[in-house]
Design a protein around this motif. Structure first.
Motif, mmCIF file in Angstrom:
data_model
loop_
_atom_site.group_PDB
_atom_site.id
_atom_site.type_symbol
_atom_site.label_atom_id
_atom_site.label_comp_id
_atom_site.label_asym_id
_atom_site.label_seq_id
_atom_site.Cartn_x
_atom_site.Cartn_y
_atom_site.Cartn_z
ATOM 1 N N LEU A 158 42.708 55.270 55.153
ATOM 2 C CA LEU A 158 42.860 55.498 53.741
ATOM 3 C C LEU A 158 44.064 54.785 52.885
ATOM 4 O O LEU A 158 43.957 54.296 51.962
ATOM 5 N N SER A 159 45.087 54.969 53.629
ATOM 6 C CA SER A 159 46.324 54.397 53.145
ATOM 7 C C SER A 159 46.229 52.748 53.069
ATOM 8 O O SER A 159 46.361 52.208 52.101
ATOM 9 N N GLU A 160 45.501 52.262 54.267
ATOM 10 C CA GLU A 160 45.170 50.890 54.107
ATOM 11 C C GLU A 160 44.206 50.394 53.020
ATOM 12 O O GLU A 160 44.497 49.406 52.451
ATOM 13 N N LEU A 161 43.403 51.182 53.020
ATOM 14 C CA LEU A 161 42.201 50.742 51.921
ATOM 15 C C LEU A 161 42.684 50.945 50.348
ATOM 16 O O LEU A 161 42.515 50.275 49.619
ATOM 17 N N ASP B 168 40.099 33.376 49.343
ATOM 18 C CA ASP B 168 39.657 33.468 50.737
ATOM 19 C C ASP B 168 40.391 34.668 51.143
ATOM 20 O O ASP B 168 39.893 35.476 52.190
ATOM 21 N N ASP B 169 41.670 34.977 50.748
ATOM 22 C CA ASP B 169 42.480 36.314 51.177
ATOM 23 C C ASP B 169 41.667 37.549 50.411
ATOM 24 O O ASP B 169 41.586 38.557 51.100
ATOM 25 N N PHE C 206 38.568 42.205 51.679
ATOM 26 C CA PHE C 206 37.460 43.244 51.466
ATOM 27 C C PHE C 206 36.531 43.327 52.619
ATOM 28 O O PHE C 206 35.990 44.437 52.708
ATOM 29 N N GLU C 207 36.203 42.286 53.396
ATOM 30 C CA GLU C 207 35.866 42.416 54.805
ATOM 31 C C GLU C 207 36.657 43.481 55.370
ATOM 32 O O GLU C 207 35.943 44.545 56.058
ATOM 33 N N ARG C 208 37.817 43.425 55.578
ATOM 34 C CA ARG C 208 38.474 44.410 56.303
ATOM 35 C C ARG C 208 38.292 45.871 55.739
ATOM 36 O O ARG C 208 38.025 47.002 56.325
ATOM 37 N N THR D 276 44.411 48.011 45.649
ATOM 38 C CA THR D 276 45.591 47.746 44.816
ATOM 39 C C THR D 276 45.877 46.198 44.764
ATOM 40 O O THR D 276 46.005 45.735 43.631
ATOM 41 N N ASP D 277 45.774 45.421 46.011
ATOM 42 C CA ASP D 277 46.238 44.165 45.879
ATOM 43 C C ASP D 277 44.668 43.311 45.018
ATOM 44 O O ASP D 277 45.176 42.509 44.250
#
Length: 78
Positions: free
Chosen positions: A14-17, A32-33, A38-40, A22-23
């Motif tokens: 959840l934290s990484e999401l 590309d990033d 998005f894939e991650r 936010t990014d």
């Protein structure tokens, strides 16, 4: 290198999401990033859903096993 989503705790996912969202919302990420993030994010969501489903199944099993009527607490004589 980032951990595989299945190796993260639910809270870490959840934290990484939250960071990914936010990014992406800020829009300062190259295409590309953004696609990689998005894939991650999709992988993190799927892994988190599986963890939630597993937890729900555990709770359901535990609730089924708890068929005994609760008895009042009776302290032992000391």
């Amino acid at each position: 290198m980032a951990k595989k989503p299945e190796n993260l705790t639910f809270e870490e996912s959840l934290s990484e999401l939250d960071t990914i969202v936010t990014d992406l919302e800020q829009g300062d990420v190259s295409l590309d990033d953004a696609l990689k993030q998005f894939e991650r994010g999709i992988k993190l969501v799927r892994s988190s859903q599986q963890k939630l489903e597993h937890a729900q199944q555990k709770v359901a099993i535990l609730m089924q096993e708890d068929d005994a009527e609760p008895s009042p607490y009776q302290p032992e004589d000391v």
